[in-house]
Design a protein around this motif. Structure first.
Motif, PDB file in Angstrom:
ATOM      1  N   VAL A 164     -11.440   5.348   3.466  1.00  0.00           N
ATOM      2  CA  VAL A 164     -12.355   5.972   4.418  1.00  0.00           C
ATOM      3  C   VAL A 164     -12.226   7.490   4.278  1.00  0.00           C
ATOM      4  O   VAL A 164     -11.325   8.087   4.860  1.00  0.00           O
ATOM      5  CB  VAL A 164     -12.039   5.539   5.870  1.00  0.00           C
ATOM      6  CG1 VAL A 164     -13.023   6.174   6.848  1.00  0.00           C
ATOM      7  CG2 VAL A 164     -12.027   4.030   6.012  1.00  0.00           C
ATOM      8  N   CYS A 208     -13.044  11.276   5.102  1.00  0.00           N
ATOM      9  CA  CYS A 208     -13.530  11.922   6.329  1.00  0.00           C
ATOM     10  C   CYS A 208     -13.566  13.439   6.141  1.00  0.00           C
ATOM     11  O   CYS A 208     -12.675  14.014   5.530  1.00  0.00           O
ATOM     12  CB  CYS A 208     -12.597  11.638   7.500  1.00  0.00           C
ATOM     13  SG  CYS A 208     -12.222   9.924   7.767  1.00  0.00           S
ATOM     14  N   GLU A 247     -15.374  14.726  10.981  1.00  0.00           N
ATOM     15  CA  GLU A 247     -15.991  13.577  11.657  1.00  0.00           C
ATOM     16  C   GLU A 247     -15.878  13.712  13.165  1.00  0.00           C
ATOM     17  O   GLU A 247     -14.914  14.269  13.684  1.00  0.00           O
ATOM     18  CB  GLU A 247     -15.312  12.275  11.226  1.00  0.00           C
ATOM     19  CG  GLU A 247     -15.405  11.975   9.760  1.00  0.00           C
ATOM     20  CD  GLU A 247     -16.817  11.762   9.265  1.00  0.00           C
ATOM     21  OE1 GLU A 247     -17.681  11.312  10.054  1.00  0.00           O
ATOM     22  OE2 GLU A 247     -17.067  12.050   8.094  1.00  0.00           O
ATOM     23  N   LEU A 277     -15.203   8.121  14.124  1.00  0.00           N
ATOM     24  CA  LEU A 277     -14.037   7.708  13.337  1.00  0.00           C
ATOM     25  C   LEU A 277     -13.277   6.598  14.054  1.00  0.00           C
ATOM     26  O   LEU A 277     -12.858   5.620  13.432  1.00  0.00           O
ATOM     27  CB  LEU A 277     -13.124   8.900  13.062  1.00  0.00           C
ATOM     28  CG  LEU A 277     -11.894   8.603  12.222  1.00  0.00           C
ATOM     29  CD1 LEU A 277     -12.280   8.080  10.839  1.00  0.00           C
ATOM     30  CD2 LEU A 277     -11.020   9.847  12.104  1.00  0.00           C
ATOM     31  N   CYS A 330     -15.122   3.348  13.626  1.00  0.00           N
ATOM     32  CA  CYS A 330     -14.975   2.855  12.251  1.00  0.00           C
ATOM     33  C   CYS A 330     -13.615   2.190  12.063  1.00  0.00           C
ATOM     34  O   CYS A 330     -13.521   1.069  11.551  1.00  0.00           O
ATOM     35  CB  CYS A 330     -15.141   4.016  11.275  1.00  0.00           C
ATOM     36  SG  CYS A 330     -14.807   3.597   9.556  1.00  0.00           S
ATOM     37  N   LEU A 331     -12.554   2.869  12.480  1.00  0.00           N
ATOM     38  CA  LEU A 331     -11.208   2.316  12.295  1.00  0.00           C
ATOM     39  C   LEU A 331     -10.973   1.090  13.164  1.00  0.00           C
ATOM     40  O   LEU A 331     -10.296   0.145  12.743  1.00  0.00           O
ATOM     41  CB  LEU A 331     -10.158   3.395  12.566  1.00  0.00           C
ATOM     42  CG  LEU A 331     -10.235   4.629  11.652  1.00  0.00           C
ATOM     43  CD1 LEU A 331      -9.103   5.592  11.952  1.00  0.00           C
ATOM     44  CD2 LEU A 331     -10.259   4.236  10.195  1.00  0.00           C
ATOM     45  N   LEU A 342     -12.478  -1.786  11.316  1.00  0.00           N
ATOM     46  CA  LEU A 342     -11.620  -2.215  10.207  1.00  0.00           C
ATOM     47  C   LEU A 342     -10.382  -2.958  10.719  1.00  0.00           C
ATOM     48  O   LEU A 342      -9.963  -3.951  10.126  1.00  0.00           O
ATOM     49  CB  LEU A 342     -11.203  -1.007   9.364  1.00  0.00           C
ATOM     50  CG  LEU A 342     -12.318  -0.402   8.521  1.00  0.00           C
ATOM     51  CD1 LEU A 342     -11.880   0.942   7.945  1.00  0.00           C
ATOM     52  CD2 LEU A 342     -12.730  -1.349   7.415  1.00  0.00           C
ATOM     53  N   VAL A 356      -5.833   0.113   4.662  1.00  0.00           N
ATOM     54  CA  VAL A 356      -6.869   1.102   4.934  1.00  0.00           C
ATOM     55  C   VAL A 356      -6.279   2.486   4.696  1.00  0.00           C
ATOM     56  O   VAL A 356      -5.209   2.811   5.225  1.00  0.00           O
ATOM     57  CB  VAL A 356      -7.389   0.997   6.386  1.00  0.00           C
ATOM     58  CG1 VAL A 356      -8.431   2.070   6.672  1.00  0.00           C
ATOM     59  CG2 VAL A 356      -7.949  -0.391   6.659  1.00  0.00           C
ATOM     60  N   VAL A 361      -7.185   6.326   5.218  1.00  0.00           N
ATOM     61  CA  VAL A 361      -8.054   7.297   5.862  1.00  0.00           C
ATOM     62  C   VAL A 361      -7.711   8.655   5.248  1.00  0.00           C
ATOM     63  O   VAL A 361      -6.589   9.133   5.385  1.00  0.00           O
ATOM     64  CB  VAL A 361      -7.838   7.331   7.389  1.00  0.00           C
ATOM     65  CG1 VAL A 361      -8.771   8.339   8.034  1.00  0.00           C
ATOM     66  CG2 VAL A 361      -8.030   5.946   7.987  1.00  0.00           C
ATOM     67  N   GLN A 395     -11.408  10.708  -2.383  1.00  0.00           N
ATOM     68  CA  GLN A 395     -11.310   9.287  -2.713  1.00  0.00           C
ATOM     69  C   GLN A 395     -10.248   9.058  -3.790  1.00  0.00           C
ATOM     70  O   GLN A 395      -9.475   8.107  -3.709  1.00  0.00           O
ATOM     71  CB  GLN A 395     -12.668   8.762  -3.191  1.00  0.00           C
ATOM     72  CG  GLN A 395     -13.697   8.662  -2.095  1.00  0.00           C
ATOM     73  CD  GLN A 395     -15.088   8.345  -2.622  1.00  0.00           C
ATOM     74  OE1 GLN A 395     -15.479   8.809  -3.688  1.00  0.00           O
ATOM     75  NE2 GLN A 395     -15.827   7.565  -1.860  1.00  0.00           N
TER      76      GLN A 395
END
Length: 137
Positions: free
Chosen positions: A55, A57, A60, A65, A68-69, A72, A83, A85, A124
């Motif tokens: 994820v 960010c 954000e 956020l 989203c979390l 997940l 995950v 972040v 990423q």
């Protein structure tokens, strides 16, 4: 009636007829469920691929956020789920810190804080280098 209108009418009628024949064949050859089947056998979680979700960010909204979390965290995937972040040098890191902190004790979540903005792709890549899942999303 013109030739085009006649062809259109024939085409639509042919489609309707073929569609009806197809649906009838499906209904005729559909298998019934056998009530004597053994009960559902749970999935062998060791056979499932491990999944890493990244994820990225940048500045954000903390509520976005958090949503989203939360989504997940509520996944019911029976295999291993991690995950990552990645905060890409956000100016509002203090505002999202409580969101990061709410997942600090969840072993599935890893927060990576980059000191400066390097762009989405490099953020990423920073998470991919830490990940080891069979599938990376």
């Amino acid at each position: 009636m013109s030739l085009l209108a006649t062809i259109s009418t024939v085409a639509v009628a042919s489609y309707a007829l073929l569609s009806s024949v197809h649906k009838s064949a499906q209904a005729l050859y559909a298998r019934r469920t056998d009530a004597s089947l053994p009960p559902y056998d749970p999935v062998d979680t060791g056979a499932l691929p491990s999944v890493d979700v990244i994820v990225p960010c940048f500045n954000e909204d903390p509520r976005t956020l958090a949503a989203c979390l939360k989504s997940l965290a509520s996944q019911d995937y029976p295999g291993r789920l991690q995950v990552y972040v990645v905060d890409d040098g956000s100016a509002n890191v203090a505002a999202v810190a409580p969101v990061h902190g709410s997942y600090a004790y969840d072993p599935r979540f890893n927060v990576i804080l980059l000191p400066s903005n390097v762009g989405k792709r490099k953020a990423q890549i920073a998470a991919i280098r830490r990940s080891f899942g069979d599938l990376v999303l």
